[in-house]
Design an enzyme around this catalytic site. Structure first.
Site, PDB file in Angstrom:
ATOM      1  N   LYS A  66       0.865  -1.185   0.000  1.00  0.00           N
ATOM      2  CA  LYS A  66       0.000   0.000   0.000  1.00  0.00           C
ATOM      3  C   LYS A  66       0.892   1.223   0.000  1.00  0.00           C
ATOM      4  O   LYS A  66       1.838   1.309   0.796  1.00  0.00           O
ATOM      5  CB  LYS A  66      -0.857  -0.019   1.290  1.00  0.00           C
ATOM      6  CG  LYS A  66      -1.792   1.150   1.411  1.00  0.00           C
ATOM      7  CD  LYS A  66      -3.116   0.880   0.723  1.00  0.00           C
ATOM      8  CE  LYS A  66      -3.978   2.109   0.577  1.00  0.00           C
ATOM      9  NZ  LYS A  66      -3.619   2.973  -0.575  1.00  0.00           N
ATOM     10  N   LYS A  90       5.416   2.074   8.532  1.00  0.00           N
ATOM     11  CA  LYS A  90       4.266   2.887   8.950  1.00  0.00           C
ATOM     12  C   LYS A  90       3.033   1.995   9.152  1.00  0.00           C
ATOM     13  O   LYS A  90       2.333   2.107  10.154  1.00  0.00           O
ATOM     14  CB  LYS A  90       3.989   3.920   7.852  1.00  0.00           C
ATOM     15  CG  LYS A  90       3.085   5.022   8.251  1.00  0.00           C
ATOM     16  CD  LYS A  90       2.873   5.982   7.093  1.00  0.00           C
ATOM     17  CE  LYS A  90       4.164   6.635   6.641  1.00  0.00           C
ATOM     18  NZ  LYS A  90       3.960   7.610   5.554  1.00  0.00           N
ATOM     19  N   LYS A 102       5.137   2.041  -3.032  1.00  0.00           N
ATOM     20  CA  LYS A 102       5.213   3.468  -3.420  1.00  0.00           C
ATOM     21  C   LYS A 102       5.514   3.543  -4.905  1.00  0.00           C
ATOM     22  O   LYS A 102       6.153   2.652  -5.467  1.00  0.00           O
ATOM     23  CB  LYS A 102       6.319   4.177  -2.642  1.00  0.00           C
ATOM     24  CG  LYS A 102       6.127   5.682  -2.576  1.00  0.00           C
ATOM     25  CD  LYS A 102       5.099   6.037  -1.509  1.00  0.00           C
ATOM     26  CE  LYS A 102       4.902   7.518  -1.365  1.00  0.00           C
ATOM     27  NZ  LYS A 102       4.125   7.814  -0.158  1.00  0.00           N
ATOM     28  N   ASP A 142      -0.176  11.087  -3.652  1.00  0.00           N
ATOM     29  CA  ASP A 142       0.957  11.588  -2.859  1.00  0.00           C
ATOM     30  C   ASP A 142       1.260  12.979  -3.418  1.00  0.00           C
ATOM     31  O   ASP A 142       0.348  13.641  -3.942  1.00  0.00           O
ATOM     32  CB  ASP A 142       2.142  10.613  -2.966  1.00  0.00           C
ATOM     33  CG  ASP A 142       3.269  10.934  -2.007  1.00  0.00           C
ATOM     34  OD1 ASP A 142       3.087  10.816  -0.788  1.00  0.00           O
ATOM     35  OD2 ASP A 142       4.361  11.345  -2.474  1.00  0.00           O
ATOM     36  N   THR A 186      -4.401  12.893   7.012  1.00  0.00           N
ATOM     37  CA  THR A 186      -2.966  12.917   7.328  1.00  0.00           C
ATOM     38  C   THR A 186      -2.632  14.114   8.212  1.00  0.00           C
ATOM     39  O   THR A 186      -1.976  13.977   9.249  1.00  0.00           O
ATOM     40  CB  THR A 186      -2.118  12.937   6.036  1.00  0.00           C
ATOM     41  OG1 THR A 186      -2.594  11.908   5.181  1.00  0.00           O
ATOM     42  CG2 THR A 186      -0.651  12.707   6.336  1.00  0.00           C
ATOM     43  N   ASN A 217      -1.737  19.436   1.129  1.00  0.00           N
ATOM     44  CA  ASN A 217      -2.750  18.665   1.854  1.00  0.00           C
ATOM     45  C   ASN A 217      -2.355  18.476   3.320  1.00  0.00           C
ATOM     46  O   ASN A 217      -3.123  18.820   4.226  1.00  0.00           O
ATOM     47  CB  ASN A 217      -2.936  17.312   1.143  1.00  0.00           C
ATOM     48  CG  ASN A 217      -3.854  16.392   1.915  1.00  0.00           C
ATOM     49  OD1 ASN A 217      -3.428  15.709   2.829  1.00  0.00           O
ATOM     50  ND2 ASN A 217      -5.125  16.398   1.586  1.00  0.00           N
ATOM     51  N   SER A 345      -6.907   5.502   4.455  1.00  0.00           N
ATOM     52  CA  SER A 345      -6.917   4.779   3.172  1.00  0.00           C
ATOM     53  C   SER A 345      -7.341   3.330   3.411  1.00  0.00           C
ATOM     54  O   SER A 345      -8.078   2.740   2.615  1.00  0.00           O
ATOM     55  CB  SER A 345      -5.530   4.795   2.535  1.00  0.00           C
ATOM     56  OG  SER A 345      -5.355   5.962   1.776  1.00  0.00           O
TER      57      SER A 345
HETATM   58  P1  NAD Z   1       1.116  18.447  -1.596  1.00  0.00           P
HETATM   59  O1  NAD Z   1       1.604  18.353  -2.988  1.00  0.00           O
HETATM   60  O2  NAD Z   1      -0.347  18.617  -1.341  1.00  0.00           O
HETATM   61  O3  NAD Z   1       1.871  19.652  -0.829  1.00  0.00           O
HETATM   62  C1  NAD Z   1       3.237  19.784  -0.778  1.00  0.00           C
HETATM   63  C2  NAD Z   1       3.528  21.195  -0.270  1.00  0.00           C
HETATM   64  O4  NAD Z   1       4.927  21.345  -0.051  1.00  0.00           O
HETATM   65  C3  NAD Z   1       3.128  22.302  -1.251  1.00  0.00           C
HETATM   66  O5  NAD Z   1       2.618  23.402  -0.535  1.00  0.00           O
HETATM   67  C4  NAD Z   1       4.459  22.690  -1.900  1.00  0.00           C
HETATM   68  O6  NAD Z   1       4.450  23.996  -2.412  1.00  0.00           O
HETATM   69  C5  NAD Z   1       5.351  22.553  -0.683  1.00  0.00           C
HETATM   70  N1  NAD Z   1       6.787  22.443  -0.960  1.00  0.00           N
HETATM   71  C6  NAD Z   1       7.436  21.674  -1.858  1.00  0.00           C
HETATM   72  N2  NAD Z   1       8.766  21.885  -1.759  1.00  0.00           N
HETATM   73  C7  NAD Z   1       8.940  22.804  -0.772  1.00  0.00           C
HETATM   74  C8  NAD Z   1      10.065  23.431  -0.198  1.00  0.00           C
HETATM   75  N3  NAD Z   1      11.288  23.150  -0.614  1.00  0.00           N
HETATM   76  N4  NAD Z   1       9.867  24.315   0.810  1.00  0.00           N
HETATM   77  C9  NAD Z   1       8.633  24.606   1.251  1.00  0.00           C
HETATM   78  N5  NAD Z   1       7.523  24.034   0.748  1.00  0.00           N
HETATM   79  C10 NAD Z   1       7.680  23.150  -0.248  1.00  0.00           C
HETATM   80  O7  NAD Z   1       1.683  17.135  -0.864  1.00  0.00           O
HETATM   81  P2  NAD Z   1       1.164  16.476   0.466  1.00  0.00           P
HETATM   82  O8  NAD Z   1       0.213  15.396   0.113  1.00  0.00           O
HETATM   83  O9  NAD Z   1       0.786  17.515   1.434  1.00  0.00           O
HETATM   84  O10 NAD Z   1       2.499  15.724   0.946  1.00  0.00           O
HETATM   85  C11 NAD Z   1       3.518  16.402   1.659  1.00  0.00           C
HETATM   86  C12 NAD Z   1       4.413  15.359   2.303  1.00  0.00           C
HETATM   87  O11 NAD Z   1       3.629  14.521   3.157  1.00  0.00           O
HETATM   88  C13 NAD Z   1       5.142  14.419   1.354  1.00  0.00           C
HETATM   89  O12 NAD Z   1       6.382  14.062   1.923  1.00  0.00           O
HETATM   90  C14 NAD Z   1       4.232  13.184   1.342  1.00  0.00           C
HETATM   91  O13 NAD Z   1       4.923  12.000   0.972  1.00  0.00           O
HETATM   92  C15 NAD Z   1       3.814  13.170   2.778  1.00  0.00           C
HETATM   93  N6  NAD Z   1       2.602  12.422   3.063  1.00  0.00           N
HETATM   94  C16 NAD Z   1       1.428  12.757   2.453  1.00  0.00           C
HETATM   95  C17 NAD Z   1       0.284  12.055   2.765  1.00  0.00           C
HETATM   96  C18 NAD Z   1      -1.052  12.419   2.201  1.00  0.00           C
HETATM   97  O14 NAD Z   1      -2.061  11.805   2.598  1.00  0.00           O
HETATM   98  N7  NAD Z   1      -1.149  13.403   1.352  1.00  0.00           N
HETATM   99  C19 NAD Z   1       0.348  10.956   3.655  1.00  0.00           C
HETATM  100  C20 NAD Z   1       1.559  10.659   4.273  1.00  0.00           C
HETATM  101  C21 NAD Z   1       2.673  11.407   3.961  1.00  0.00           C
END
Ligand code: NAD
Length: 412
Positions: A66, A90, A102, A142, A186, A217, A345
């Site tokens: 997953k 996790k 992934k 993601d 999340t 997100n 999820s």
């Molecule tokens: P997203 O695309 O919705 O948001 C990412 C954010 O990070 C955006 O605001 C982007 O502008 C910002 N960003 C990117 N590079 C940056 C930098 N160098 N400095 C500052 N901001 C920066 O992605 P998301 O879903 O929020 O995921 C963010 C992290 O959380 C990732 O590592 C992802 O793997 C992890 N994650 C996400 C989920 C989920 O359910 N969405 C679950 C577990 C982990």
């Protein structure tokens, strides 16, 4: 730092405290299966462009793989392998019947039109359909992937398989079998964990100051829930820049502003600062919610906070970890802090398979219960083994579970 090296260091660090067969390291250091596909997509100008995508299935001892699917120009094979390993740990941490998976595609989606993005998403499904499945490997959104992309992919899979396997993907819109509560899961989970740690270290959340790196997100929903708890968000960044306001930023307004397509740094009535100087701001709680390696040996020294809650996957390098732990900062590791996403999820997948759907209140309560249970078990292990490092304890907790099942299966 190469994320695969990072996760291997974390596995070794946990195994050093455990009395397990050394083959466990070999079983966990690399994915069981790794796929590397190139696939064609017709662009709007009529030309064909070849995209490269990876899918890593790290370990399926506990159940089907997953994990999310990322569209980003910097995706590498090692990054996808590392992210799939973090998913294995996790899922074990929160007790889900899943292994880790992934995927990633090397693409900057900002360079694509809406039609090109749809064709890319459908082409991804045509390329990868044979290696995924509702009892085999279940992708989800993601970084830079979302509900619309899941919808196109699900629709393409219906055509390929000749039937609707709605549990094949999670993170779908509600109208297509998604779960209520998945969007905020999340970020809210990050906040649930901050609340638990704050209780343990006796930090009152009312008026606690928070800095959020990344306002997508995860970052935006973590901020929203922390505000509900009485915290004050004093700085926020996105990929383009950062803003701060010591009196507090109106997160609801900022969220609407960003969702309307604006950059964080264009938000009115705040001070604009350099994107990476966000780490120089003293606060109580720091939430890295962007990408890997954000907190490293170059900026760990300047960070002054009490709690770091890792919304992102792999935001802290092992060298930075050591510096921060020495400073007495409580780090809630990614494999626990952001596990709320995969937890809901899993609820989405279960609801799809049962065909019976829960209310949002029920989903979020079940998520919180599951995360708190995991937190308490890991915290107990920290106390029992006198380990201050929650990451190490969480890895030990997960590896113990996975290694038992691998032994039962005869893998070691
Ligand atoms: P997203 O695309 O919705 O948001 C990412 C954010 O990070 C955006 O605001 C982007 O502008 C910002 N960003 C990117 N590079 C940056 C930098 N160098 N400095 C500052 N901001 C920066 O992605 P998301 O879903 O929020 O995921 C963010 C992290 O959380 C990732 O590592 C992802 O793997 C992890 N994650 C996400 C989920 C989920 O359910 N969405 C679950 C577990 C982990």
């Amino acid at each position: 730092m190469n994320p695969l090296k990072m996760v291997r260091t974390q596995i070794k660090s946990a195994l050093n405290e455990m009395d397990l067969d050394p083959v466990i390291y070999d079983l966990l250091a690399a994915p069981k299966r790794f796929y590397d596909f190139s696939f064609p997509v017709k662009m709007d100008d009529g030309n064909i462009k070849i995209f490269k995508g990876y899918r890593s299935q790290h370990n399926d001892a506990l159940g089907p793989n997953k994990g999310g699917l990322r569209f980003h120009q910097n995706v590498t094979a090692d990054e996808v392998k590392a992210l799939s390993a973090w998913m294995t740990f996790k899922c074990a941490v929160v007790g889900l019947p899943y292994g880790g998976g992934k995927g990633g595609v090397i693409v900057d989606p900002r360079t694509l039109s809406e039609n090109e993005l749809e064709r890319l998403s459908r082409a991804w499904m045509r390329a990868f359909h044979s290696v995924i499945g509702e009892y085999k490997d279940i992708p989800a959104p993601d970084v830079n992937t979302n509900q619309q992309i899941m919808s196109w992919m699900l629709d393409e899979s219906n055509t390929i398989f000749g039937k609707g396997e709605v549990a094949l993907l999670t993170g779908k819109p509600i109208a297509l079998g998604g779960s209520l509560g998945r969007t905020e899961a999340t970020g809210y989970g990050v906040a649930f964990m901050v609340k638990k740690v704050a209780e343990k270290i006796e930090l009152p959340l009312e008026n606690s100051t928070v800095v959020i790196q990344g306002f997508g997100n995860v970052g935006s929903y973590a901020a929203k829930k922390l505000v509900d708890y009485g915290c004050k968000i004093i700085a926020v960044s996105d990929v383009y820049g950062a803003i701060c306001n010591p009196k507090g930023i109106d997160v609801r307004e900022l969220k609407q502003f960003v969702e309307a397509g604006n950059k964080v740094s264009d938000f009115p009535n705040v001070t604009t600062i350099d994107r990476d100087s966000i780490f120089n701001i003293k606060c109580d709680i720091l939430v890295p919610a962007a990408l890997e390696n954000s907190i490293n040996e170059e900026n760990a020294d300047v960070i002054e906070c009490k709690i770091i809650a890792e919304g992102a996957n792999g935001p802290t390098t092992p060298k930075a970890d050591k510096i921060l732990l020495k400073k007495g900062i409580f780090i809630i590791p990614d494999i626990l802090a952001n596990a709320g996403g995969v937890t809901v999820s899993y609820f989405e997948w279960s609801q799809n398979l049962y065909g019976h759907y829960w209310s949002k209140k029920e989903v979020l309560q079940k998520e919180e219960d599951k995360m708190i249970e995991a937190f308490e078990q890991i915290y107990e292990l920290m106390c029992e083994k006198k380990i201050k490092n929650m990451r190490k304890a969480a890895f030990m907790f997960a590896i113990e579970k996975i290694s038992k099942v691998m032994k039962l299966r005869g893998w070691c």
